[in-house]
Write a protein that holds these residues in place. Structure first.
Motif, PDB file in Angstrom:
ATOM      1  N   PHE A  21     103.473  -2.666 129.890  1.00  0.00           N
ATOM      2  CA  PHE A  21     104.348  -2.560 128.740  1.00  0.00           C
ATOM      3  C   PHE A  21     103.523  -2.208 127.519  1.00  0.00           C
ATOM      4  CE2 PHE A  21     108.670  -3.918 129.444  1.00  0.00           C
ATOM      5  CZ  PHE A  21     108.601  -4.399 130.734  1.00  0.00           C
ATOM      6  N   THR A  22     104.056  -1.334 126.712  1.00  0.00           N
ATOM      7  CA  THR A  22     103.438  -1.066 125.426  1.00  0.00           C
ATOM      8  C   THR A  22     104.345  -1.637 124.359  1.00  0.00           C
ATOM      9  OG1 THR A  22     104.517   1.096 125.305  1.00  0.00           O
ATOM     10  CG2 THR A  22     102.282   1.037 126.179  1.00  0.00           C
ATOM     11  N   VAL A  23     103.741  -2.220 123.379  1.00  0.00           N
ATOM     12  CA  VAL A  23     104.458  -2.723 122.220  1.00  0.00           C
ATOM     13  C   VAL A  23     103.770  -2.128 121.005  1.00  0.00           C
ATOM     14  CG1 VAL A  23     105.148  -4.760 120.915  1.00  0.00           C
ATOM     15  CG2 VAL A  23     105.100  -4.836 123.394  1.00  0.00           C
ATOM     16  N   ASP A  24     104.542  -1.500 120.170  1.00  0.00           N
ATOM     17  CA  ASP A  24     104.019  -0.843 118.989  1.00  0.00           C
ATOM     18  C   ASP A  24     103.360  -1.863 118.068  1.00  0.00           C
ATOM     19  OD1 ASP A  24     103.571   0.933 116.908  1.00  0.00           O
ATOM     20  OD2 ASP A  24     105.599   0.739 116.136  1.00  0.00           O
ATOM     21  N   GLY A  25     102.115  -1.617 117.711  1.00  0.00           N
ATOM     22  CA  GLY A  25     101.377  -2.519 116.841  1.00  0.00           C
ATOM     23  C   GLY A  25     101.250  -1.995 115.426  1.00  0.00           C
ATOM     24  N   SER A  26     102.088  -1.044 115.053  1.00  0.00           N
ATOM     25  CA  SER A  26     102.020  -0.459 113.720  1.00  0.00           C
ATOM     26  C   SER A  26     103.334  -0.689 112.985  1.00  0.00           C
ATOM     27  CB  SER A  26     101.759   1.043 113.813  1.00  0.00           C
ATOM     28  OG  SER A  26     101.869   1.649 112.543  1.00  0.00           O
ATOM     29  N   THR A  27     103.244  -1.149 111.765  1.00  0.00           N
ATOM     30  CA  THR A  27     104.448  -1.329 110.964  1.00  0.00           C
ATOM     31  C   THR A  27     104.968   0.007 110.450  1.00  0.00           C
ATOM     32  OG1 THR A  27     103.089  -1.723 108.995  1.00  0.00           O
ATOM     33  CG2 THR A  27     103.850  -3.657 110.230  1.00  0.00           C
ATOM     34  N   LYS A  28     104.146   1.049 110.509  1.00  0.00           N
ATOM     35  CA  LYS A  28     104.563   2.375 110.038  1.00  0.00           C
ATOM     36  C   LYS A  28     105.473   3.085 111.040  1.00  0.00           C
ATOM     37  CE  LYS A  28     100.250   2.953 107.549  1.00  0.00           C
ATOM     38  NZ  LYS A  28      98.980   3.664 107.540  1.00  0.00           N
ATOM     39  N   MET A  29     105.368   2.726 112.311  1.00  0.00           N
ATOM     40  CA  MET A  29     106.136   3.367 113.369  1.00  0.00           C
ATOM     41  C   MET A  29     107.353   2.502 113.697  1.00  0.00           C
ATOM     42  SD  MET A  29     106.330   5.790 115.578  1.00  0.00           S
ATOM     43  CE  MET A  29     106.555   6.307 117.247  1.00  0.00           C
ATOM     44  N   PRO A  30     108.568   3.041 113.561  1.00  0.00           N
ATOM     45  CA  PRO A  30     109.755   2.246 113.931  1.00  0.00           C
ATOM     46  C   PRO A  30     109.729   1.905 115.419  1.00  0.00           C
ATOM     47  CG  PRO A  30     110.383   4.200 112.673  1.00  0.00           C
ATOM     48  CD  PRO A  30     108.931   4.341 113.000  1.00  0.00           C
ATOM     49  N   ASN A  31     109.988   0.651 115.727  1.00  0.00           N
ATOM     50  CA  ASN A  31     109.951   0.194 117.121  1.00  0.00           C
ATOM     51  C   ASN A  31     110.923   0.975 117.998  1.00  0.00           C
ATOM     52  OD1 ASN A  31     108.009  -1.735 116.556  1.00  0.00           O
ATOM     53  ND2 ASN A  31     109.525  -3.290 116.076  1.00  0.00           N
ATOM     54  N   GLY A  32     112.086   1.316 117.473  1.00  0.00           N
ATOM     55  CA  GLY A  32     113.072   2.065 118.254  1.00  0.00           C
ATOM     56  C   GLY A  32     112.560   3.432 118.661  1.00  0.00           C
ATOM     57  N   HIS A  33     111.823   4.100 117.782  1.00  0.00           N
ATOM     58  CA  HIS A  33     111.254   5.402 118.112  1.00  0.00           C
ATOM     59  C   HIS A  33     110.216   5.272 119.221  1.00  0.00           C
ATOM     60  CE1 HIS A  33     113.282   6.868 114.615  1.00  0.00           C
ATOM     61  NE2 HIS A  33     112.694   8.052 114.650  1.00  0.00           N
ATOM     62  N   MET A  34     109.335   4.283 119.084  1.00  0.00           N
ATOM     63  CA  MET A  34     108.276   4.096 120.079  1.00  0.00           C
ATOM     64  C   MET A  34     108.856   3.738 121.439  1.00  0.00           C
ATOM     65  SD  MET A  34     105.089   4.465 120.103  1.00  0.00           S
ATOM     66  CE  MET A  34     103.815   4.231 121.302  1.00  0.00           C
ATOM     67  N   ASP A  35     109.874   2.875 121.451  1.00  0.00           N
ATOM     68  CA  ASP A  35     110.500   2.493 122.717  1.00  0.00           C
ATOM     69  C   ASP A  35     111.199   3.687 123.367  1.00  0.00           C
ATOM     70  OD1 ASP A  35     109.634  -0.026 122.050  1.00  0.00           O
ATOM     71  OD2 ASP A  35     111.629  -0.805 121.569  1.00  0.00           O
ATOM     72  N   ALA A  36     111.785   4.548 122.556  1.00  0.00           N
ATOM     73  CA  ALA A  36     112.575   5.663 123.080  1.00  0.00           C
ATOM     74  C   ALA A  36     111.724   6.766 123.700  1.00  0.00           C
ATOM     75  CB  ALA A  36     113.450   6.249 121.974  1.00  0.00           C
ATOM     76  N   ILE A  37     110.463   6.892 123.286  1.00  0.00           N
ATOM     77  CA  ILE A  37     109.638   7.975 123.851  1.00  0.00           C
ATOM     78  C   ILE A  37     108.865   7.541 125.086  1.00  0.00           C
ATOM     79  CG2 ILE A  37     109.446   9.262 121.712  1.00  0.00           C
ATOM     80  CD1 ILE A  37     106.622   8.123 121.382  1.00  0.00           C
ATOM     81  N   GLU A  38     109.011   6.290 125.488  1.00  0.00           N
ATOM     82  CA  GLU A  38     108.361   5.839 126.719  1.00  0.00           C
ATOM     83  C   GLU A  38     109.056   6.448 127.915  1.00  0.00           C
ATOM     84  OE1 GLU A  38     108.416   1.588 126.617  1.00  0.00           O
ATOM     85  OE2 GLU A  38     106.775   1.506 125.202  1.00  0.00           O
ATOM     86  N   PRO A  39     108.484   6.469 129.077  1.00  0.00           N
ATOM     87  CA  PRO A  39     107.283   5.782 129.515  1.00  0.00           C
ATOM     88  C   PRO A  39     106.040   6.665 129.387  1.00  0.00           C
ATOM     89  CG  PRO A  39     108.391   6.678 131.419  1.00  0.00           C
ATOM     90  CD  PRO A  39     109.227   7.041 130.208  1.00  0.00           C
ATOM     91  N   TYR A  40     104.913   6.022 129.501  1.00  0.00           N
ATOM     92  CA  TYR A  40     103.617   6.690 129.558  1.00  0.00           C
ATOM     93  C   TYR A  40     103.056   6.545 130.961  1.00  0.00           C
ATOM     94  CZ  TYR A  40     103.403   7.278 124.534  1.00  0.00           C
ATOM     95  OH  TYR A  40     103.662   7.676 123.255  1.00  0.00           O
ATOM     96  N   ASP A  41     102.246   7.484 131.367  1.00  0.00           N
ATOM     97  CA  ASP A  41     101.561   7.400 132.654  1.00  0.00           C
ATOM     98  C   ASP A  41     100.254   6.654 132.410  1.00  0.00           C
ATOM     99  OD1 ASP A  41     100.418   7.643 135.127  1.00  0.00           O
ATOM    100  OD2 ASP A  41     100.200   9.830 135.045  1.00  0.00           O
ATOM    101  N   TYR A  42     100.249   5.369 132.701  1.00  0.00           N
ATOM    102  CA  TYR A  42      99.092   4.525 132.407  1.00  0.00           C
ATOM    103  C   TYR A  42      97.881   4.885 133.271  1.00  0.00           C
ATOM    104  CZ  TYR A  42     102.565   1.848 129.927  1.00  0.00           C
ATOM    105  OH  TYR A  42     103.566   1.480 129.072  1.00  0.00           O
ATOM    106  N   ARG A  43      98.134   5.489 134.418  1.00  0.00           N
ATOM    107  CA  ARG A  43      97.014   5.881 135.286  1.00  0.00           C
ATOM    108  C   ARG A  43      96.202   7.022 134.679  1.00  0.00           C
ATOM    109  NH1 ARG A  43     100.908   6.946 140.081  1.00  0.00           N
ATOM    110  NH2 ARG A  43     101.699   8.021 138.284  1.00  0.00           N
ATOM    111  N   ALA A  44      96.822   7.783 133.784  1.00  0.00           N
ATOM    112  CA  ALA A  44      96.132   8.927 133.183  1.00  0.00           C
ATOM    113  C   ALA A  44      95.357   8.554 131.920  1.00  0.00           C
ATOM    114  CB  ALA A  44      97.146  10.025 132.844  1.00  0.00           C
ATOM    115  N   PHE A  45      95.418   7.293 131.506  1.00  0.00           N
ATOM    116  CA  PHE A  45      94.716   6.877 130.297  1.00  0.00           C
ATOM    117  C   PHE A  45      93.211   6.990 130.491  1.00  0.00           C
ATOM    118  CE2 PHE A  45      98.048   3.930 128.165  1.00  0.00           C
ATOM    119  CZ  PHE A  45      98.865   5.017 127.969  1.00  0.00           C
TER     120      PHE A  45
END
Length: 168
Positions: A21-45
């Motif tokens: 799970f990713t949780v946005d740690g920035s107050t500048k980024m709206p949480n709804g925007h960050m949640d909506a663009i998920e998922p990420y491929d964690y294996r490619a990190f």
């Protein structure tokens, strides 16, 4: 003659689920925007390196993991519950009698995720767009000209209503 089944109403599941799970740690980024663009491929990190950043702007988190933990807990619990209910098939209805969700918070990692941001103003209003840098998934509120929407609606619906009036 009545027929019944003892287990037709209850499904007992014991499932071990692991998600990143990713949780946005920035107050500048709206949480709804960050949640909506998920998922990420964690294996490619890849491990973080400053060589990725030249020519780009990057923000460091301004909320630590402990501050974000309540939101992470809520997101994980909702996801586990909805995934579990979606995986049960063959029944007309399913009722949850109890849940026991155990979350281990010992493995917390900070990550710099590939997110493209666009901020623009139109007719005095701010619009923010976010795009997942891995998948290209885009989210944001588009500016809408209400007069043009009304004109399009009238231009399509009036001729259709006239056509239907002649056909019926």
């Amino acid at each position: 003659m009545a027929s019944w089944s003892l287990f037709s109403k209850f499904v007992f599941c014991s499932i071990l689920m692991t998600w990143n799970f990713t949780v946005d740690g920035s107050t500048k980024m709206p949480n709804g925007h960050m949640d909506a663009i998920e998922p990420y491929d964690y294996r490619a990190f890849q491990p973080f390196s400053t060589t990725y950043l030249p020519g780009y702007m990057a923000d460091k988190y301004d909320e630590d993991a402990d501050t974000c933990q309540a939101r992470a807990h809520s997101r994980m619990q909702n996801s586990v519950s909805s995934e579990l209910l979606a995986s049960i098939t063959g029944y007309n209805s399913v009722s949850t009698l109890s849940e026991n969700i155990s979350i281990d918070y010992t493995a917390k990692h900070y990550a710099l995720l590939p997110v493209w941001m666009l901020h623009t103003k139109w007719q005095g209003k701010d619009y923010l767009f976010a795009m997942n840098g891995q998948t290209g998934k885009l989210v944001g509120g588009l500016p809408v000209d209400k007069r043009k929407v009304a004109a399009w609606f009238a231009g399509i619906s009036v001729p259709l209503m006239i056509l239907l009036a002649f056909l019926l």
